[in-house]
Design an enzyme around this catalytic site. Structure first.
Site, PDB file in Angstrom:
ATOM      1  CE1 TYR A 142      17.993  55.304  -9.052  1.00  0.00           C
ATOM      2  CE2 TYR A 142      16.258  53.639  -7.973  1.00  0.00           C
ATOM      3  CZ  TYR A 142      17.298  54.271  -9.131  1.00  0.00           C
ATOM      4  OH  TYR A 142      16.923  53.940 -10.527  1.00  0.00           O
TER       5      TYR A 142
ATOM      6  CG  ASP B 179      12.053  53.467  -5.033  1.00  0.00           C
ATOM      7  OD1 ASP B 179      13.256  54.124  -5.810  1.00  0.00           O
ATOM      8  OD2 ASP B 179      11.540  53.262  -4.944  1.00  0.00           O
TER       9      ASP B 179
ATOM     10  CE1 TYR C  36       4.523  58.577  -6.536  1.00  0.00           C
ATOM     11  CE2 TYR C  36       5.082  57.763  -4.138  1.00  0.00           C
ATOM     12  CZ  TYR C  36       4.238  57.606  -5.338  1.00  0.00           C
ATOM     13  OH  TYR C  36       2.758  57.847  -5.330  1.00  0.00           O
TER      14      TYR C  36
ATOM     15  CG  HIS D 258       4.021  52.408  -4.697  1.00  0.00           C
ATOM     16  ND1 HIS D 258       4.969  53.922  -4.372  1.00  0.00           N
ATOM     17  CD2 HIS D 258       2.974  53.107  -5.178  1.00  0.00           C
ATOM     18  CE1 HIS D 258       4.858  55.053  -5.812  1.00  0.00           C
ATOM     19  NE2 HIS D 258       3.773  54.889  -5.866  1.00  0.00           N
TER      20      HIS D 258
ATOM     21  CB  ALA E  73      15.914  53.787   2.492  1.00  0.00           C
ATOM     22  N   GLY E  74      18.675  55.000   2.867  1.00  0.00           N
ATOM     23  CA  GLY E  74      19.159  56.011   3.823  1.00  0.00           C
ATOM     24  C   GLY E  74      20.364  57.136   2.659  1.00  0.00           C
TER      25      GLY E  74
HETATM   26 CU    CU Z   1       2.245  55.577  -6.664  1.00  0.00          CU
END
Ligand code: CU
Ligand code: NAG
Ligand code: NAG
Ligand code: NAG
Ligand code: NAG
Ligand code: NAG
Ligand code: NAG
Length: 688
Positions: free
Chosen positions: A313, A309, A393, A446, A315-316
């Site tokens: 993509y 992630d 998510y 995760h 996190a900011g």
């Molecule tokens: Cu999960």
């Protein structure tokens, strides 16, 4: 009141301002004409340069040593060519801009949003929708979550691809994740077209289950909201206890700088603690640097579901704009985030970071059982938070500071499960769970990678692994006659190879970052900060699997590397479509594992997380699941560093005996008895 003192020049670690982003964009345009902007972000000052400037900060020459503001720029030009480089902000000069072969830079929100529209009009996608039971006239009810393809050996990494996870919404307000479609179109960003569709052998037509939703309308139809919840007011009548100077925060002896970037989101720098007038360095830089979410269903093409992630993509880029009273309660201070758009303008996310205090229960307490003399001190915590949405998510990332010198990174998982279609007579097990009729939620992990750049009383540190173990001496022996002996066994992680270590709950394993040359006066142990992390599952995809190769950082709970300015991204710089051959990031830096990491500038990498076997309670929206870690001072302070926090109440034996004045009572006047009509009497918080 938050006091904000505006500094004239940006702190060298401040994110690029909108003006600075614009300068970098203009410089690149001047040189390359039209292009798509993928990244324009602070290229952080080299550590040596930064420290040199600070050392000289009081000399007249110091301004010339101030680290230059530099932008890291990634652009995509016509034909999909990727350029990565640096622009000097002051002069607007391009320092370098290199053509990158065989890499795909991060996917921006704009890259993602294009795909859904193209899917809806693609004849082959329409055909597959019809096979699933969706008429052509309903294509506006078809949605997709575009993910990077991860890696697919059929295409390699010279084409920029996304896989479209398909869903249907019978009504615009119905959650799409309960109506997954069984096929997966592949989108080519350069052609702006669907180039392929992965169709499973077993077809799974659109579910006919009645929808379940979390919206007020749906809850009303299911019986309505609970009515027995009364308000809780959080008030700070005299304002907050922290101060901001630009992006530097000061609170309860802590001082640090709050950065933010497209990729890691919050970055905390130069974390120090004022120990009775002595400002002691603890961490140079802390961030969540990468994560991977591998899914455990072996059926093609689900092996491709393993989102990085942060690297794929950001996190900011995916961060939410937070709002008062919802995301944080109390008196909140916000910081915005500025990013470039694809076409070279600016996108500002208001309130990207929230900062606030919370009551944190009891800091310490003791009652003398003889006479009921007592001390009870309440704790306060400071929280620096962001929340980002990765398609289905959400991740709330909190950096929590405590008064006793503890830093607690905490991640809260919520949002919606990634789901896949299943037939009425199908068994979802063992790789998934039917969480709702027709909805299969696959097993997944995760795994987060924390990057810790320590400076525990100096930049040169060493890491020990600490296991609590029984004495090696057998029962009946002179050394351990009664067999009860146990101790904390330290293993010095002296090379990068030896430092690749895993978690062991049976020995309460922790890792301590020490400055070996500074011993505590009483314990004679080196000053340290210890990592306490108890949710540390191993990477479940097997050795040599695609995920194992691409997510080298997740192979072990701990890696230690020697500090290097450009080693920020544990799965490599440009993560989308890496093949894992070779494995990028940490495995490259570790190499043959012989490099010494003793008493030198090191970086400590920690991979932790949860293995998520979905259950119906996680659906249709998952209640928060927290994962928490502690970075605790050990042998660092002379004793409990928080005894100077004012107690709520303190009486001594002599005060109790003599009923003398001087009992300390700072109990708040807001707390009340729960049932004022009841029989309980209000005898004060600390007296029985
Ligand atoms: Cu999960
Ligand atoms: C709590 O907050 C509500 C609404 O925000 C307000 O009406 C109420 O007076 C407050 N109560 C107290 C005890 O401050
Ligand atoms: C870190 O903070 C201390 C204390 O505020 C300050 O003296 C020092 O210059 C800062 N160092 C960096 C690298 O910002
Ligand atoms: C360890 O701490 C001492 C005392 O603060 C400091 O002088 C020394 O430089 C530190 N050691 C290293 C190797 O950074
Ligand atoms: C830190 O270690 C490096 C070698 O890795 C050495 O050159 C340097 O002098 C050390 N610094 C301190 C403060 O001890
Ligand atoms: C006190 O008030 C509560 C709520 O108003 C009520 O439910 C309860 O029965 C009362 N208790 C007594 C002891 O009167
Ligand atoms: C302490 O102060 C509170 C609030 O002023 C009061 O309600 C309480 O009775 C006091 N406690 C004692 C033991 O005196």
């Amino acid at each position: 009141m938050v006091s904000i003192i505006k500094s004239r020049l940006p702190h060298p670690l401040d994110p690029l301002s909108t003006d600075e982003i614009a300068i970098a964009i203009a410089a690149v345009r001047k040189h390359h004409g039209e292009c798509f902007f993928n990244v324009v972000s602070l290229h952080e000052p080299r550590k040596a340069e930064m420290l040199k400037w600070l050392e000289s900060a009081h000399s007249p020459a110091s301004e010339s040593l101030r680290p230059a503001r530099v932008a890291n720029v990634v652009v995509i030009i016509q034909g999909g060519k990727v350029y990565d480089g640096l622009v000097d902000i002051k002069s607007g000069i391009i320092i370098k801009l290199e053509l990158m072969e065989g890499v795909q830079p991060i996917l921006t929100m704009e890259d993602l949003q294009i795909v859904e529209h193209i899917c809806r009009t693609d004849p082959k996608v329409i055909e597959q929708c019809e096979i699933s039971g969706i008429p052509k006239s309903d294509m506006q009810k078809v949605y997709c979550d575009p993910w990077t393809i991860g890696y697919d050996e059929r295409y390699g990494n010279n084409v920029r691809l996304q896989q479209a996870l398909m869903y249907y919404r019978p009504d615009v307000d119905t959650c799409q994740y309960q109506y997954p479609l069984d096929f997966c179109p592949i989108y080519d960003a350069n052609k702006r077209a669907i180039i392929d569709i992965d169709v499973p052998k077993i077809r799974r037509p659109l579910s006919k289950a009645v929808p379940i939703d979390y919206t007020p309308k749906a809850v009303a139809m299911a019986g309505g909201y609970r009515t027995d919840l009364k308000p809780i007011n959080i008030t700070q009548p005299k304002g907050v206890s922290f101060k901001m100077d630009g992006r530097e925060l000061e609170w309860q002896n802590w001082k640090f700088h709050i950065g933010f970037n497209y990729r890691e989101g919050i970055v905390l720098n130069n974390i120090t603690y004022n120990d009775k007038g002595n400002r002691r360095p603890i961490f140079y830089r802390l961030s969540l640097a990468e994560m991977v979410v591998p899914y455990g269903n072996p059926e093609h093409p689900h092996q491709r579901k393993h989102a990085f992630d942060l690297g794929e993509y950001g996190a900011g880029y995916m961060t939410n704009s937070l709002s008062l009273g919802c995301d944080c309660k109390g008196s909140i201070y916000y910081l915005d985030a500025d990013f470039p758009t694809r076409d070279g303008s600016i996108r500002t996310i208001k309130n990207a970071i929230c900062i606030h205090e919370e009551d944190a229960g009891i800091l310490f307490k003791h009652t003398d059982f003889r006479d009921d003399s007592v001390i009870v001190t309440r704790a306060r915590k400071l929280i620096i938070q962001q929340i980002f949405t990765a398609a289905n998510y959400e991740y709330s990332c909190q950096w929590i500071f405590h008064q006793d010198g503890t830093i607690q990174p905490e991640i809260k998982l919520t949002g919606i499960l990634n789901t896949y279609a299943m037939n009425v007579d199908e068994d979802a097990g063992p790789w998934g769970t039917q969480v709702y009729p027709g909805v299969n939620a696959h097993n997944h992990q995760h795994l987060f990678c924390l990057r810790i750049d320590p400076m525990i009383d100096g930049h040169n540190n060493t890491v020990n692994m600490v296991d609590t173990v029984p004495s090696e001496a057998p029962v009946g022996s002179e050394d351990n006659f009664y067999g009860n002996a146990f101790y904390a066994k330290k293993t010095k992680l002296d090379t990068t190879g030896k430092a690749m270590t895993d978690y062991n709950g049976a020995t309460s394993r922790t890792w301590e970052i020490v400055n070996e040359s500074k011993l505590h006066p009483y314990s004679k142990k080196p000053v340290s900060y210890k990592l306490v992390s108890r949710e540390v599952p191993g990477l479940l995809p097997q050795k040599d699997s695609l995920v194992w190769k691409r997510a080298g950082f997740a192979r072990h709970a701990v890696h230690v590397t020697k500090y290097s300015d450009d080693q920020l991204w544990p799965a490599g710089c440009h993560v989308p479509q890496t093949s894992g051959e070779p494995s990028m990031g940490i495995p490259q830096w570790i190499g043959d594992g012989t490099e010494s990491v003793v008493d030198t500038d090191i970086v400590f990498w920690h991979t932790f997380g949860v293995t998520h076997i979905p259950a119906p309670e996680d659906f249709p929206i998952m209640p928060v699941e927290p994962i928490t870690l502690l970075l605790r001072p050990r042998n660092f302070f002379s004793n409990n560093p928080a005894m100077d926090v004012m107690p709520s109440y303190c009486s001594t034996p002599s005060q109790v005996a003599g009923k003398q004045d001087g009992i300390l009572n700072t109990t708040d006047k807001m707390s009340t008895l729960a049932f004022s009509n009841g029989t309980g009497s209000s005898s004060g918080c600390c007296k029985p």
